[in-house]
Design an enzyme around this catalytic site. Structure first.
Site, PDB file in Angstrom:
ATOM      1  CD  GLU A 150      -1.404  -0.532   3.528  1.00  0.00           C
ATOM      2  OE1 GLU A 150      -2.280  -1.246   3.450  1.00  0.00           O
ATOM      3  OE2 GLU A 150      -0.885  -0.249   4.879  1.00  0.00           O
ATOM      4  N   GLY A 200       2.072   4.905  -0.785  1.00  0.00           N
ATOM      5  CA  GLY A 200       1.399   6.315  -0.972  1.00  0.00           C
ATOM      6  C   GLY A 200       2.554   7.165  -1.803  1.00  0.00           C
ATOM      7  CB  CYS A 239       2.820  35.936  11.114  1.00  0.00           C
ATOM      8  SG  CYS A 239       2.897  37.257  10.195  1.00  0.00           S
ATOM      9  CD  GLU A 240       3.073  29.932  13.485  1.00  0.00           C
ATOM     10  OE1 GLU A 240       4.241  29.245  14.090  1.00  0.00           O
ATOM     11  OE2 GLU A 240       2.034  30.053  14.185  1.00  0.00           O
TER      12      GLU A 240
END
Ligand SMILES: *Cc1c(COP(=O)(O)O)cnc(C)c1O
Length: 417
Positions: free
Chosen positions: A274, A276, A343-344
């Protein structure tokens, strides 16, 4: 960086597969924008299929990597099944045309209500908790199930994406098999599948095979199995010199073990993987324009018209995405720290050697097909970007850029405020 690139320079311009100028995409759909080359998804899908070379292989695309319904539909045309982790992903899969038996639902810490809904929808269900197994057995003793085992091997490129270790919340410990057996027996449950998924970014084939061996040993203790799901963790290269999972080596070594297991088990079981990231990561490029160049005493920043709201992997996982100035093929390279407008502290890359950047240039982030748009948000009240697919040499808008209506659509205003 890798063979078969979906983005390349020719003359003084950059192009996507099918000789589509990057500029055409930006002019038509604007930036920031995600662009996915579907032919690359097929290349990756075929690589797995060819490496295992058996008609007993089922590839279930782990759709949390990229849930655009067009990606789901395209993988269905390739013959893929679907691995889902929420009831909403199950529903999306059904809408995309997958039949219930092509969908495996692998939830963790979800409510019984979600499991009841999955039963109603008749999809395959993978349980990873003893208490849930008991409750499920009380209500649906006849519903065939898969059980997620935690083999406690250390897979995963870093702790945050590693799910098989001893402290992990995922799976039922391999040391609790007798307890599983007691519950199964007491309820008369039918276990048709066993599963493991030890985390993303498995670094070498041997680690993977170690987990597989442990799971096969457990499998001998379950008599009604139809399939064994070995999860994912297939690695893709992120930068020059990175290794990708050696699919052919894995396929050959794995099939040797699996075939001898089937002889011992007395039945030819189906193999499920499976992936991704492996299927969709390299198909995607994220294009963003440069708002400002800002020179401080120590650093040259390029500040983009995007941020962690659109692509959070570098900040969340410290993951590396190659960054290319697709507005300049020639000319000198310089060192830049690439940052967002949020604003980080949202730093995409530190001290990257990139073709000289001017304000207004377009930068492309590689490996943007997996866990990028699907993890995006509206933080700072920014709109999520558009998505474009390149299918058979044609580009298509597959998601519109958001607008103010989207931001406000579920908000309810209190009267007289
Ligand atoms: C996320 C996930 C995958 C896919 O992992 P990749 O690293 O993207 O290949 C597979 N199985 C389960 C259960 C998952 O949660």
């Amino acid at each position: 960086m890798t063979e078969n690139r979906s983005l390349y320079a020719d003359g003084d311009q950059y192009f996507f597969t099918g000789d589509i100028p990057v500029n055409d995409i930006v002019l038509k759909y604007g930036a920031p924008v995600y662009v996915y080359d579907f032919s690359r998804i097929k290349t990756q899908y075929d690589k797995i299929n060819n490496a295992f070379n058996t008609d007993r292989l089922r590839i279930n695309y782990a759709c949390k990597a990229n849930t655009n319904i067009n990606v789901l539909k395209y993988l269905k045309t390739l013959g893929s099944g679907l691995d889902t982790v929420s009831i909403q992903e199950v529903q999306l899969g059904l809408m995309a045309g997958y039949s219930p038996e092509e969908i495996l639902y692998t939830p963790n810490c979800v409510s019984m209500a979600e499991l009841r809904e999955a039963v109603r929808l008749q999809v395959s269900i993978n349980l990873d908790n003893l208490s849930v197994l008991e409750q499920f057995g009380d209500e649906f003793p006849d519903y065939p199930i898969c059980i997620r085992i935690n083999p406690h091997i250390m897979g995963g490129g870093n702790h945050k994406i590693s799910t098989g270790h001893i402290d992990s919340k995922f799976g039922i410990s391999i040391h609790q098999i007798p307890h599983i057996q007691r519950i199964i027996k007491a309820h008369g449950m039918n276990v048709t599948g066993l599963h493991m998924h030890t985390g993303s970014d498995i670094l070498d084939v041997e680690t993977f095979l170690l987990g597989a061996d442990l799971l096969l040993e457990v499998a001998l203790q379950f008599k009604n199995l139809e399939y064994i799901d070995f999860g994912s963790g297939f690695k893709v290269p992120y930068k020059e010199g990175d290794v990708s999972t050696d699919m052919n080596l894995l396929g050959a070594k794995f099939m040797e073990r699996f075939n001898s297991f089937c002889t011992q088990y007395g039945k030819e079981l189906e193999i499920v993987f499976e992936p991704g990231k492996y299927l969709v990561s390299e198909s995607g490029y994220f294009l963003a324009s440069v708002n400002v160049i800002k020179q401080t005493t120590s650093t040259v920043f390029a500040g983009l018209d995007t941020g962690l709201n659109h692509l959070i992997r570098p900040m969340l996982y410290g993951s590396h995405h190659d960054i290319i100035n697709v507005s300049r093929v020639d000319g000198p390279t310089r060192l830049y720290t690439i940052v967002g407008y949020i604003c980080e502290t949202d730093t995409f890359g530190v001290n990257r050697r990139i073709k000289e950047i001017r304000e207004g240039d377009i930068l492309a982030f590689s490996n943007s097909g997996a866990y990028c748009f699907s993890m995006s948000s509206n933080y700072n009240s920014r709109y999520r970007p558009a998505e474009v697919a390149i299918v058979n040499g044609q580009h298509h808008l597959i998601r519109e850029r958001e607008n103010m209506d989207d931001l406000l659509s579920k908000q309810i205003q209190v009267p007289n405020l």
